[in-house]
Write a protein that holds these residues in place. Structure first.
Motif, short mmCIF file in Angstrom:
data_model
loop_
_atom_site.label_atom_id
_atom_site.label_comp_id
_atom_site.label_asym_id
_atom_site.label_seq_id
_atom_site.Cartn_x
_atom_site.Cartn_y
_atom_site.Cartn_z
N ASP A 190 62.67 82.78 103.62
CA ASP A 190 61.28 82.78 103.17
C ASP A 190 60.42 83.65 104.09
O ASP A 190 59.46 83.19 104.69
N ARG B 13 56.29 81.64 100.83
CA ARG B 13 56.28 81.00 99.51
C ARG B 13 56.63 79.52 99.59
O ARG B 13 56.35 78.77 98.67
N GLY B 14 57.28 79.10 100.67
CA GLY B 14 57.53 77.69 100.88
C GLY B 14 58.94 77.26 100.53
O GLY B 14 59.70 77.97 99.85
N SER C 211 60.07 74.89 98.56
CA SER C 211 60.37 74.67 97.14
C SER C 211 60.75 75.98 96.46
O SER C 211 61.75 76.04 95.72
N ALA C 212 59.98 77.03 96.70
CA ALA C 212 60.29 78.33 96.11
C ALA C 212 61.62 78.85 96.62
O ALA C 212 62.40 79.46 95.87
N ASN D 46 64.38 76.89 94.89
CA ASN D 46 64.44 77.31 93.49
C ASN D 46 65.05 78.70 93.33
O ASN D 46 65.78 78.97 92.38
N ASP E 143 58.95 71.32 92.77
CA ASP E 143 57.57 71.66 92.42
C ASP E 143 56.99 72.57 93.51
O ASP E 143 56.72 72.13 94.63
N GLU E 144 56.75 73.83 93.15
CA GLU E 144 56.28 74.81 94.14
C GLU E 144 54.81 74.65 94.49
O GLU E 144 54.32 75.32 95.40
N SER E 145 54.11 73.77 93.78
CA SER E 145 52.71 73.53 94.13
C SER E 145 52.57 72.51 95.27
O SER E 145 51.48 72.31 95.80
N GLU F 131 58.10 67.67 98.38
CA GLU F 131 58.68 68.23 97.17
C GLU F 131 60.00 67.53 96.83
O GLU F 131 60.37 67.42 95.65
#
Length: 295
Positions: free
Chosen positions: A49, A76-77, A79-80, A83, A178-180, A185
């Motif tokens: 990341d 981006r974190g 979660s991203a 994913n 959930d990327e938010s 997460e």
């Protein structure tokens, strides 16, 4: 997104996904533990990341065609990152591993056999806890259950990412992270999983969890109940939530909102306390004043 890999195994049965950022001193251990699995048909996908340290150099030095590196735009974190790994994974099974943790060599072989025997779509194993280089014993509250434990999982996260394995079909059905959500997460995904599937527990210590560092999400995100509250609010809008599920969610939502509001008031943030209490009340009914349970 940039992807680099060698001539990886043609048909990996297991895809190990390792998200990382600025952990050049740790990610090599995680990768080595994945590549050392006694179960051979495996690919290892490291999703970087946007590291600014020597992470890329550490990974490039690994001469194993089973390793794939995916690079994301910075920040981006997790979660991203997970994913992105799921998007390129080719295995029939996916196993998650955090870049500061490690697996014991028999982990994937033992877990695959366990899942096939019980016909599970998702499972976890027990783990060894390390803090500051010393082994510690988790408390009773951290004991991992087995099966359908949705109501208990609402209270706290009871599934450890570095011990999890699930099928490709499970991912296609339940979805990704959930990327938010900048934190919690995993709490959100396990709750979505438990709406439909039991989470099996292989009661063997097959992973090593390293904690106690300031760069971990649990330390860097204060007031994590806010993200759990956001997760619960999202769950209430799902079609697969039964009346029983909804009742459990609302009860926990009111409890978490009160707890979070108390913390806000201690930090002289009455507006934030009121905002979250109003959100919870709108979704779950009267919450009461911070510090008081509703009748």
């Amino acid at each position: 997104m940039d992807r680099q890999n060698g001539s990886a195994a043609a048909s990996p049965l297991v895809s190990a996904i390792i998200p990382t950022r600025d952990r050049a001193g740790l990610v090599g251990r995680a990768v080595a533990s994945a590549l050392a699995q006694t179960h051979a048909p495996l690919e290892v996908i490291v999703v970087d990341d946007g590291s600014t340290d020597d992470t890329a150099a550490v990974l490039s030095a690994v001469a194993d065609p089973r390793l794939t590196m995916v690079r994301l735009d910075p920040g981006r974190g997790v979660s991203a990152a997970r994913n992105a790994g799921l998007a390129v994974a080719r295995g029939a099974y996916v196993a998650l591993l955090d870049s500061d943790d490690a697996w014991l060599p028999q982990k994937t072989a033992r877990q695959l056999a366990f899942m096939r025997q019980r016909g599970l779509a998702i499972s976890q194993t027990r783990e060894i806890w390390m803090r500051g280089g010393k082994r510690v014993n988790p408390g009773k509250a951290q004991a991992k259950p087995d099966g359908f434990f949705f109501e208990l999982a609402l209270t706290r996260c009871l599934v450890s990412p570095s011990t999890v394995m699930f099928t490709r079909e499970f991912h296609e059905e339940v979805g990704g992270f959930d990327e938010s959500l900048p934190a919690c997460e995993d709490y959100d995904l396990w709750l979505r999983a438990l709406l439909r599937h039991p989470v099996g527990l292989l009661a063997e210590d097959l992973a090593v969890r390293h904690g106690g560092r300031p760069d971990q999400l649990s330390a860097s995100h204060i007031g994590q109940d806010l993200y759990r509250i956001r997760s619960l609010l999202g769950l209430l809008g799902r079609e697969d939530v039964s009346p029983w599920h909804a009742s459990c969610i609302k009860k926990e939502l009111r409890r978490k909102a009160l707890c979070y509001a108390k913390g806000c008031l201690k930090r002289d943030k009455p507006e934030e306390a009121a905002r979250v209490l109003d959100l919870a009340a709108a979704a779950a009914g009267p919450v009461g004043e911070a510090g008081e349970t509703a009748p």
